[in-house]
Design a protein around this motif. Structure first.
Motif, mmCIF file in Angstrom:
data_model
loop_
_atom_site.group_PDB
_atom_site.id
_atom_site.type_symbol
_atom_site.label_atom_id
_atom_site.label_comp_id
_atom_site.label_asym_id
_atom_site.label_seq_id
_atom_site.Cartn_x
_atom_site.Cartn_y
_atom_site.Cartn_z
ATOM 1 N N LEU A 1 8.311 -2.117 11.550
ATOM 2 C CA LEU A 1 8.850 -1.645 10.398
ATOM 3 C C LEU A 1 9.686 -2.591 9.445
ATOM 4 C CD1 LEU A 1 9.422 0.662 8.305
ATOM 5 C CD2 LEU A 1 11.526 1.319 9.797
ATOM 6 N N SER A 2 10.135 -3.507 10.300
ATOM 7 C CA SER A 2 11.288 -4.579 9.759
ATOM 8 C C SER A 2 10.109 -5.749 8.955
ATOM 9 C CB SER A 2 11.877 -5.596 10.828
ATOM 10 O OG SER A 2 12.987 -4.674 11.417
ATOM 11 N N ARG A 3 8.979 -5.783 9.586
ATOM 12 C CA ARG A 3 7.911 -6.817 9.198
ATOM 13 C C ARG A 3 7.333 -6.003 7.884
ATOM 14 N NH1 ARG A 3 6.456 -11.720 7.752
ATOM 15 N NH2 ARG A 3 4.148 -12.025 7.789
ATOM 16 N N GLN A 4 7.126 -4.940 7.843
ATOM 17 C CA GLN A 4 6.666 -4.259 6.352
ATOM 18 C C GLN A 4 7.625 -4.345 5.301
ATOM 19 O OE1 GLN A 4 5.402 -0.113 6.852
ATOM 20 N NE2 GLN A 4 3.846 -0.512 8.203
ATOM 21 N N ASP B 1 0.840 -1.217 -0.020
ATOM 22 C CA ASP B 1 -0.091 -0.046 -0.041
ATOM 23 C C ASP B 1 1.139 1.281 0.128
ATOM 24 O OD1 ASP B 1 1.039 0.644 2.639
ATOM 25 O OD2 ASP B 1 -0.894 -0.673 3.366
ATOM 26 N N ILE B 2 0.321 2.397 -0.164
ATOM 27 C CA ILE B 2 1.042 3.521 -0.343
ATOM 28 C C ILE B 2 1.781 3.875 0.936
ATOM 29 C CG2 ILE B 2 0.864 6.026 -0.384
ATOM 30 C CD1 ILE B 2 -1.718 5.759 -2.124
ATOM 31 N N GLN B 3 1.271 3.556 2.076
ATOM 32 C CA GLN B 3 2.129 3.764 3.314
ATOM 33 C C GLN B 3 3.423 2.897 3.263
ATOM 34 O OE1 GLN B 3 1.412 6.398 5.734
ATOM 35 N NE2 GLN B 3 3.507 5.992 6.149
ATOM 36 N N GLN B 4 3.351 1.767 3.074
ATOM 37 C CA GLN B 4 4.352 0.888 2.987
ATOM 38 C C GLN B 4 5.485 1.421 2.194
ATOM 39 O OE1 GLN B 4 2.527 -2.990 1.839
ATOM 40 N NE2 GLN B 4 4.020 -3.823 2.766
ATOM 41 N N LEU B 5 5.214 1.953 1.013
ATOM 42 C CA LEU B 5 6.202 2.418 0.002
ATOM 43 C C LEU B 5 6.811 4.046 0.796
ATOM 44 C CD1 LEU B 5 4.210 2.342 -3.260
ATOM 45 C CD2 LEU B 5 5.949 0.942 -2.426
ATOM 46 N N GLN C 1 15.976 4.609 13.460
ATOM 47 C CA GLN C 1 15.715 5.787 13.312
ATOM 48 C C GLN C 1 14.671 6.255 12.490
ATOM 49 O OE1 GLN C 1 19.325 8.135 12.120
ATOM 50 N NE2 GLN C 1 20.415 7.243 13.814
ATOM 51 N N ALA C 2 14.380 5.195 11.526
ATOM 52 C CA ALA C 2 13.187 5.227 10.691
ATOM 53 C C ALA C 2 12.011 5.095 11.251
ATOM 54 C CB ALA C 2 13.495 4.269 9.423
ATOM 55 N N ALA C 3 12.027 3.914 12.319
ATOM 56 C CA ALA C 3 10.818 3.607 12.880
ATOM 57 C C ALA C 3 10.466 4.692 13.691
ATOM 58 C CB ALA C 3 10.873 2.397 13.747
ATOM 59 N N GLU C 4 11.173 5.584 14.418
ATOM 60 C CA GLU C 4 10.969 6.698 15.221
ATOM 61 C C GLU C 4 10.391 7.745 14.598
ATOM 62 O OE1 GLU C 4 14.736 7.817 17.313
ATOM 63 O OE2 GLU C 4 14.571 5.851 18.880
ATOM 64 N N GLN C 5 10.979 7.849 13.271
ATOM 65 C CA GLN C 5 10.225 9.115 12.279
ATOM 66 C C GLN C 5 9.010 8.857 11.895
ATOM 67 O OE1 GLN C 5 13.082 10.532 9.383
ATOM 68 N NE2 GLN C 5 11.407 11.121 8.080
ATOM 69 N N ILE C 6 8.785 7.668 11.516
ATOM 70 C CA ILE C 6 7.338 6.955 10.870
ATOM 71 C C ILE C 6 6.426 6.975 12.305
ATOM 72 C CG2 ILE C 6 6.133 5.243 9.909
ATOM 73 C CD1 ILE C 6 8.952 4.384 8.687
ATOM 74 N N ASN C 7 7.081 6.783 13.432
ATOM 75 C CA ASN C 7 6.169 6.515 14.766
ATOM 76 C C ASN C 7 5.613 5.125 14.729
ATOM 77 O OD1 ASN C 7 5.321 7.382 17.248
ATOM 78 N ND2 ASN C 7 3.226 8.307 16.453
ATOM 79 N N ILE C 8 6.449 4.286 14.363
ATOM 80 C CA ILE C 8 6.108 2.972 14.790
ATOM 81 C C ILE C 8 6.973 2.162 15.437
ATOM 82 C CG2 ILE C 8 4.381 2.637 12.752
ATOM 83 C CD1 ILE C 8 6.429 1.239 11.219
ATOM 84 N N VAL C 9 6.714 0.967 16.040
ATOM 85 C CA VAL C 9 7.953 0.124 16.518
ATOM 86 C C VAL C 9 8.875 -0.386 15.538
ATOM 87 C CG1 VAL C 9 6.679 -0.314 18.610
ATOM 88 C CG2 VAL C 9 6.449 -1.912 16.840
ATOM 89 N N GLN C 10 9.960 -0.626 15.906
ATOM 90 C CA GLN C 10 11.036 -1.174 14.832
ATOM 91 C C GLN C 10 10.602 -2.295 14.285
ATOM 92 O OE1 GLN C 10 15.164 -0.924 15.924
ATOM 93 N NE2 GLN C 10 15.606 -2.742 14.772
ATOM 94 N N PRO C 11 10.303 -3.376 15.195
ATOM 95 C CA PRO C 11 9.668 -4.782 14.434
ATOM 96 C C PRO C 11 8.526 -4.580 13.490
ATOM 97 C CG PRO C 11 9.913 -5.079 16.805
ATOM 98 C CD PRO C 11 10.221 -3.524 16.610
ATOM 99 N N LEU D 1 18.590 4.871 6.168
ATOM 100 C CA LEU D 1 19.178 3.501 6.337
ATOM 101 C C LEU D 1 19.573 3.143 7.739
ATOM 102 C CD1 LEU D 1 21.963 4.167 3.163
ATOM 103 C CD2 LEU D 1 19.820 2.559 3.346
ATOM 104 N N ASN D 2 18.549 3.106 8.574
ATOM 105 C CA ASN D 2 18.532 3.015 9.896
ATOM 106 C C ASN D 2 17.410 2.688 10.593
ATOM 107 O OD1 ASN D 2 18.543 3.417 12.966
ATOM 108 N ND2 ASN D 2 20.656 3.518 12.737
ATOM 109 N N PHE D 3 17.080 1.133 10.763
ATOM 110 C CA PHE D 3 15.727 0.911 11.180
ATOM 111 C C PHE D 3 15.063 1.519 12.186
ATOM 112 C CE2 PHE D 3 16.398 -2.532 8.330
ATOM 113 C CZ PHE D 3 15.047 -2.892 7.894
#
Length: 287
Positions: free
Chosen positions: A32-35, A2-6, A20-30, A16-18
């Motif tokens: 984001l890794s699953r997405q 979906d668009i949010q995944q992209l 930091q990216a998860a914090e910016q997106i406001n979700i937990v790191q696992p 290029l850091n899971f």
């Protein structure tokens, strides 16, 4: 996907850091890794190289990053354009018209549209009454403007204005110096008119004028374009009758006699498909 995944993939591909990216997106790191895992599975290739210390884009990931960036930018533009189209702020509007309409209502309409919706493209085409109807029914035009046109049931219309017809003579015509009150004197003249089949309604009105004075015009040349008609009259190939606006500001060797005392008038009509009236109402109101 979906668009949010992209969008999340793009954030990660830039940082290029899971964590930091998860914090910016406001979700937990696992999560984001699953997405990203699901995205890679759907795409069918590895997009990111991962180890305990670094995250890098694969060659496929670099390509995917560029394409997703372009796609999301295009989508954003499309969303904005769709809203503008809905509000009449972009896209295009097509207008067909008779020659005389370009001397009266069409230019002012185009100016109003340009002022109100600068990004809206206007497509304007001069053509005969017959072809205006044909284009309207096949949706090759949105709005038409024509004098005395006879419309099908699918169309609605309003009269924009009424005006007198004029008789057009070569400047050296024997009648050019006379004061005409009885048009029956024209019964032996050669006329230049649009074809009856293409000048639907308009030509019938001119025929009514002639028939009311007891004759049917003898037509030797046919043209749907006012300037062509006037040129042929100037060349001495016949006479014609046109709406007065058709010959406004024309500087040619012709004589114009305004037909003020006849009941027939040139009635300029604006017309559109009934089923599109609400859609086109903002344009109809500008005439």
């Amino acid at each position: 996907m979906d668009i949010q995944q992209l969008k999340n993939f793009l954030i990660l591909s830039n940082i290029l850091n899971f964590r930091q990216a998860a914090e910016q997106i406001n979700i937990v790191q696992p999560a984001l890794s699953r997405q990203i895992q699901l995205l890679e599975k759907e795409v069918g290739v590895l997009l990111l190289n991962r180890n305990k210390r670094t995250v890098t884009l694969t060659a496929a990931g670099i390509f995917f990053q560029k394409e997703v960036t372009r796609i999301l930018q295009d989508l954003s533009k499309t969303i904005v354009l769709t809203a503008q189209l809905h509000n009449g702020e972009a896209g295009e509007v097509k207008v067909t018209h008779a020659s005389s309409a370009m001397n009266t209502v069409v230019p002012s309409f185009l100016v109003k549209v340009k002022h109100k919706w600068p990004n809206l493209k206007t497509i304007v085409q001069e053509t005969s009454n017959y072809h205006q109807i044909e284009m309207l029914l096949t949706r090759k035009t949105d709005i038409g403007v024509a004098p005395n046109i006879i419309l099908p049931a699918e169309a609605n219309s309003k009269i924009l204005y009424k005006e007198n017809f004029v008789l057009i003579l070569p400047s050296n015509h024997p009648l050019s110096k006379k004061r005409l009150t009885d048009l029956s004197i024209l019964k032996n003249e050669t006329f230049i008119l649009p074809q009856l089949s293409t000048g639907i309604g308009y030509v019938e009105t001119i025929l009514q004028i002639c028939q009311s004075f007891g004759f049917i015009p003898r037509v030797a040349h046919e043209s749907a374009h006012s300037m062509a008609v006037v040129r042929l009259v100037e060349a001495g190939l016949g006479i014609s009758i046109e709406p007065i606006s058709s010959v406004r500001d024309v500087n040619m060797n012709i004589k114009l006699i305004e037909l003020k005392n006849i009941p027939q008038k040139a009635e300029m009509k604006l017309f559109w498909l009934r089923e599109r009236e609400e859609e086109l109402s903002r344009f109809i109101a500008m005439f």
